[in-house]
Design an enzyme around this catalytic site. Structure first.
Site, PDB file in Angstrom:
ATOM      1  N   ASP A 274     -10.982   2.775   3.803  1.00 28.97           N
ATOM      2  CA  ASP A 274     -11.234   1.335   3.662  1.00 28.97           C
ATOM      3  C   ASP A 274     -12.722   1.050   3.438  1.00 28.97           C
ATOM      4  O   ASP A 274     -13.080  -0.064   3.045  1.00 28.97           O
ATOM      5  CB  ASP A 274     -10.808   0.604   4.949  1.00 28.97           C
TER       6      ASP A 274
ATOM      7  N   GLN B 218      -4.713  -1.469   9.406  1.00 28.48           N
ATOM      8  CA  GLN B 218      -4.607  -2.803   8.803  1.00 28.48           C
ATOM      9  C   GLN B 218      -5.214  -3.853   9.736  1.00 28.48           C
ATOM     10  O   GLN B 218      -4.904  -3.895  10.925  1.00 28.48           O
ATOM     11  CB  GLN B 218      -3.136  -3.120   8.483  1.00 28.48           C
TER      12      GLN B 218
ATOM     13  N   LYS C  16       0.844  -1.210   0.000  1.00 30.42           N
ATOM     14  CA  LYS C  16       0.000   0.000   0.000  1.00 30.42           C
ATOM     15  C   LYS C  16       0.873   1.251   0.000  1.00 30.42           C
ATOM     16  O   LYS C  16       0.592   2.214  -0.714  1.00 30.42           O
ATOM     17  CB  LYS C  16      -0.950  -0.025   1.209  1.00 30.42           C
TER      18      LYS C  16
HETATM   19  N1  GUN Z   1      -7.060  -6.925   5.952  1.00 32.34           N
HETATM   20  C1  GUN Z   1      -7.429  -7.674   4.877  1.00 32.34           C
HETATM   21  N2  GUN Z   1      -7.938  -6.891   3.912  1.00 32.34           N
HETATM   22  C2  GUN Z   1      -7.905  -5.632   4.380  1.00 32.34           C
HETATM   23  C3  GUN Z   1      -8.297  -4.374   3.819  1.00 32.34           C
HETATM   24  O1  GUN Z   1      -8.801  -4.254   2.697  1.00 32.34           O
HETATM   25  N3  GUN Z   1      -8.065  -3.279   4.611  1.00 32.34           N
HETATM   26  C4  GUN Z   1      -7.536  -3.389   5.861  1.00 32.34           C
HETATM   27  N4  GUN Z   1      -7.391  -2.280   6.571  1.00 32.34           N
HETATM   28  N5  GUN Z   1      -7.170  -4.541   6.403  1.00 32.34           N
HETATM   29  C5  GUN Z   1      -7.359  -5.646   5.664  1.00 32.34           C
END
Ligand code: GUN
Length: 278
Positions: free
Chosen positions: A119, A96, A52
């Protein structure tokens, strides 16, 4: 002959489009910064966070990283999020998941300001998505819609079967497909006669988290198959939820793992960050 849906290529096209948007916004004095929070050292989370941050750098979005220890308590994380909510120089906040077990994930998600919820996990974002109002869409299901559209797969009127009912993928996938005028069935671990249902799918979206669970016998001839699974086998090799080699010849189009849905999730996060500046 089936087509491999190349998520890496499509996500690259999207990131290039977004990069241009960011440079136009920068000329009018609008800058984007994303705060990325990781608590603990889950190796998969570390990889996702790194990817990311790399995507941010590519597109021209500043990323500000907060790596907290596994022992961080709930109050500390809540305080950090509240500080970030109040900062004018931060437009997006991403925590996350999964969080360490002692933490209350729902409270953490609710603490993020809905205006910075890139998100799309906050109940306000979820509510807007369900009633079709503009807002932040969850990145993985939004990425799947974009993959289908950019691959020329028609969604309207199709029978889509979603395997899995998580808050991150299965449930929002249902709503985004409905928004595209699909007929949607959601199946899950308690579903009876699973194979009878998956064999009706024109578009089968598999997000159950079990390596190579779906073989050719679950798939209708000519279906489009989207594999959301990211599993590691005993040799640390990435495996999807679909047995690709066996399933692919029965499909008209299929996503690989890696290089299918994964890169799209990140491209959609970048898109949400740019919406957050606007
Ligand atoms: N863990 C697995 N997929 C995601 C996501 O799309 N965003 C976040 N913040 N954590 C995750």
């Amino acid at each position: 002959m089936y087509k491999i849906i190349d998520g890496k290529k499509i996500s690259q096209e999207i990131k290039d489009e977004l990069k241009k948007e960011v440079s136009v916004l920068a000329k009018s004095g609008k800058k984007a910064a994303l705060a990325v929070i990781q608590a603990g050292d889950n190796p998969a989370s570390s990889t996702y966070v790194r990817n990311k941050q790399r995507a941010c750098e590519y597109v021209g979005i500043e990323s500000v990283s907060y790596h907290l220890s596994e022992e961080t308590n709930q109050e500390e994380l809540v305080r950090l999020i509240k500080d970030l909510n109040a900062r004018d120089d931060i437009q997006g906040i991403l925590v996350q998941l999964p969080l360490p077990e002692h933490m209350d994930e729902d409270e953490i998600i609710r603490t993020i300001s809905p205006e910075k919820d890139v998100d799309g996990f906050h109940p306000v974002s979820v509510g807007k998505m369900v009633i079709g109002q503009p807002g932040f869409l969850p990145c993985t299901p939004a990425g799947i819609i974009e993959l289908l559209k950019r691959s020329g797969v028609e969604i309207a009127g199709k029978h889509c079967v979603v395997l899995g009912r998580s808050n991150i993928v299965g449930k929002p996938m249902l709503h985004l497909l409905l928004q595209e005028d699909a007929t949607v069935t959601v199946a899950h671990s308690k579903t009876k006669n699973l194979k009878e249902i998956t064999k009706q799918a024109d578009i089968l979206i598999v997000a159950i988290g079990k390596a190579e669970f779906i073989d050719a016998s679950y798939i209708k001839e000519g279906a489009v198959v989207i594999d959301v699974g990211i599993n590691r086998d005993e040799n640390n090799k990435l495996k999807g939820d679909v047995k690709f080699d066996e399933a692919a010849p029965k499909t008209s189009a299929i996503t690989p793992v890696p290089g299918g849905v994964g890169p799209m999730t990140i491209a959609m996060l970048m898109r949400n960050c740019i919406s957050a500046i606007r």
